[in-house]
Scaffold this motif. Structure first.
Motif, PDB file in Angstrom:
ATOM      1  N   LEU A 296       0.842  -1.189   0.000  1.00 53.10           N
ATOM      2  CA  LEU A 296       0.000   0.000   0.000  1.00 53.10           C
ATOM      3  C   LEU A 296       0.880   1.243   0.000  1.00 53.10           C
ATOM      4  O   LEU A 296       1.925   1.284   0.636  1.00 53.10           O
ATOM      5  N   ASP A 297       0.467   2.259  -0.713  1.00 53.35           N
ATOM      6  CA  ASP A 297       1.179   3.515  -0.657  1.00 53.35           C
ATOM      7  C   ASP A 297       0.169   4.652  -0.776  1.00 53.35           C
ATOM      8  O   ASP A 297      -1.028   4.439  -0.984  1.00 53.35           O
ATOM      9  N   ARG A 299      -0.307   6.803  -3.048  1.00 51.99           N
ATOM     10  CA  ARG A 299      -0.945   6.931  -4.371  1.00 51.99           C
ATOM     11  C   ARG A 299      -2.185   6.058  -4.477  1.00 51.99           C
ATOM     12  O   ARG A 299      -3.223   6.498  -4.974  1.00 51.99           O
ATOM     13  N   LYS A 300      -2.091   4.802  -4.023  1.00 49.05           N
ATOM     14  CA  LYS A 300      -3.237   3.892  -4.115  1.00 49.05           C
ATOM     15  C   LYS A 300      -4.383   4.377  -3.251  1.00 49.05           C
ATOM     16  O   LYS A 300      -5.552   4.379  -3.664  1.00 49.05           O
ATOM     17  N   THR A 303      -5.962   7.409  -4.783  1.00 51.16           N
ATOM     18  CA  THR A 303      -6.751   7.066  -5.968  1.00 51.16           C
ATOM     19  C   THR A 303      -8.159   6.637  -5.574  1.00 51.16           C
ATOM     20  O   THR A 303      -9.153   7.076  -6.165  1.00 51.16           O
ATOM     21  N   LEU A 320      -6.591  -2.672  -7.002  1.00 51.54           N
ATOM     22  CA  LEU A 320      -5.547  -1.968  -6.267  1.00 51.54           C
ATOM     23  C   LEU A 320      -4.254  -2.762  -6.179  1.00 51.54           C
ATOM     24  O   LEU A 320      -3.293  -2.324  -5.553  1.00 51.54           O
TER      25      LEU A 320
END
Length: 482
Positions: A296-297, A299-300, A303, A320
């Motif tokens: 997970l980061d 950005r995800k 989004t 994802l």
């Protein structure tokens, strides 16, 4: 940077342990001892506390990493000698980090850490220990915070290492986290404690070593108190992160429901949350999934968050990665793990219909009930969860099943047949529920009723109907949960 006199070190650790409930009298602690000054100091400090201040059972645990065979052998003998001198149980394991690196695909430091923690937990289980004590100190904390900052971490990363955290029902404690390396070296020198120096700590090929040897000294030109400043930042962020995490958990308990393995929530309620809680809620749910949440980061998470704020389209699915999927279903949104596997086709039969009875449908999470009555009883369906049929017009046996591709029915009040898929879309039935809503069919296969949705024209009750089958559908739990 040293701030504590050697004679005051034990009292400082005692005060920290008392303020943060690091241990209780009589507890068993597995102490990770590498042989360096930090861990040697930790072992002697805890030993003095156990002898003079409160009873503690200490286990000296050492990992022989196998990177530098001769040097590692000398370290192991040194630690074994210290344990013998202090009359403490000594536990050691030889691990082959290079082999594990090849098997796992992990880097040297990450691979060594995993093997080390696995051994420490094994020793905690063997000795019934409540705690595993690590020798991380303030300089380690500063390096950790700076590493996380360079990676773009949020508040959780900037909180650095915690004084105490629970892992596998054992508390990992860091009694030296408020001290600095210089304090511990001076402690060893003052009391004549021998220790070893790991030669790998002197090479900048490892990122953490480069941070310690190059980056921190460079930045220290602009702030002589940089290490203590980074430690204050970690302490502040830890407290604020704990507050936000507690707030997120409260929001989760209020908004999120588990439905057929999917964590679902109202989009309208989600949009009312502050941005910080919007992000944290998504991250919390993703951490609950058994999928690969390590990837997970920001950005995800961002989004998903931005997509939930859009008005259109009203239904979508978002991959994802790592098995995690985000969905929107009209006014609801959710996250789930696609590798979990959802309900396959199911089917039940009713050969006869006694005067009354019920059929439990665990796949649909509810019970179908019926009873025979007469038109004159005045019992009428009150909603879509209830339906009645002319008993003489029903073609037995009945079949209660999951939806099949191409299903269609003659909807009461409409001319012609309509696809069940379109009925669900018109009724804004979430896609995640469509496979678990029961379909009631007669002997010919004609769909009589979709409980909670629509009823067909078949076996309609008329004024001249003498015998009526009255059916009701009751949802008992989230479908798919048994």
């Amino acid at each position: 940077m040293g701030t504590t006199k050697p004679t005051g070190v034990v009292q400082e650790v005692l005060a920290l342990a008392r303020d943060h409930s690091l241990w209780s009298p009589g507890d068993c602690i597995v102490v990770a001892v590498s042989g360096g000054p930090d861990s040697v100091a930790l072992l002697h400090i805890l030993h003095e506390i156990s002898v003079i201040h409160m009873p503690l059972q200490l286990i000296c645990a050492h990992v022989h990493h196998g990177f530098r065979p001769e040097e590692s052998d000398a370290e192991a003998e040194e630690v074994k000698g210290i344990a013998r001198k202090l009359k403490l149980p000594f536990e050691m394991i030889r691990v082959d980090v290079p082999v594990y690196m090849k098997e796992s695909g992990k880097g040297p430091q990450e691979a060594a850490r995993e093997l080390r923690y696995s051994f420490l937990h094994d020793m905690a289980a063997k000795w019934g220990a409540q705690h595993i004590a690590m020798a991380h100190h303030g300089d380690d904390q500063a390096e950790t915070v700076l590493l996380h900052l360079l990676r773009g971490s949020g508040p959780a990363g900037l909180a650095g290492m915690r004084l105490a955290r629970t892992e596998k029902n054992v508390q990992l404690i860091r009694p030296l986290l408020r001290m600095y390396k210089a304090d511990l070296i001076e402690f060893c020198r003052f009391y004549g404690l021998s220790y070893v120096t790991d030669s790998t700590n002197l090479t900048s090929k490892y990122r953490r070593n480069a941070i310690r040897m190059d980056v921190l000294p460079f930045l220290g030109q602009y702030n002589e108190q940089l290490t203590s400043s980074l430690n204050r930042l970690a302490e502040t962020m830890a407290e604020e992160n704990d507050f936000v995490e507690a707030s997120t958990l409260s929001v989760y308990e209020e908004l999120v429901r588990l439905d057929n393995g999917r964590y679902m929530f109202s989009i309208a309620s989600y949009r009312k949350l502050p941005v910080a809680l919007q992000r944290r809620l998504i991250k919390l749910i993703l951490n609950y999934l058994p999928s690969d949440s390590e990837n997970l980061d920001f950005r995800k998470i961002e989004t998903v968050r931005l997509k939930l704020l859009q008005e259109q389209p009203s239904t979508w699915s978002l991959d994802l990665g790592g098995g995690a999927v985000g969905v929107r279903e009209y006014d609801q949104a959710g996250l789930f793990d696609r590798t979990r596997g959802f309900m396959s086709e199911w089917c039940y039969g009713l050969d006869v219909l006694p005067m009354s009875g019920e059929l439990e449908l665990p796949e649909a999470g509810g019970v179908l009930r019926w009873r025979r009555t007469s038109y004159s009883d005045g019992l009428y369906p009150a909603n879509e969860e209830e339906a009645w049929f002319d008993a003489d017009e029903l073609s037995l046996p009945l079949t209660i099943r999951s939806r099949l591709p191409g299903d269609a029915m003659h909807v009461m009040g409409l001319n012609g047949r309509k696809k069940v898929k379109d009925i669900f879309i018109d009724g804004k039935i979430p896609p995640s529920l469509r496979s678990v809503i029961p379909i009631v069919c007669d002997h010919s296969g004609a769909i009589l009723w979709i409980p909670g949705v629509r009823r067909s024209v078949h076996a309609a009750v008329q004024k001249h109907t003498s015998s009526v089958i009255y059916m009701s559908w009751q949802r008992l739990e989230s479908p798919g949960h048994r």
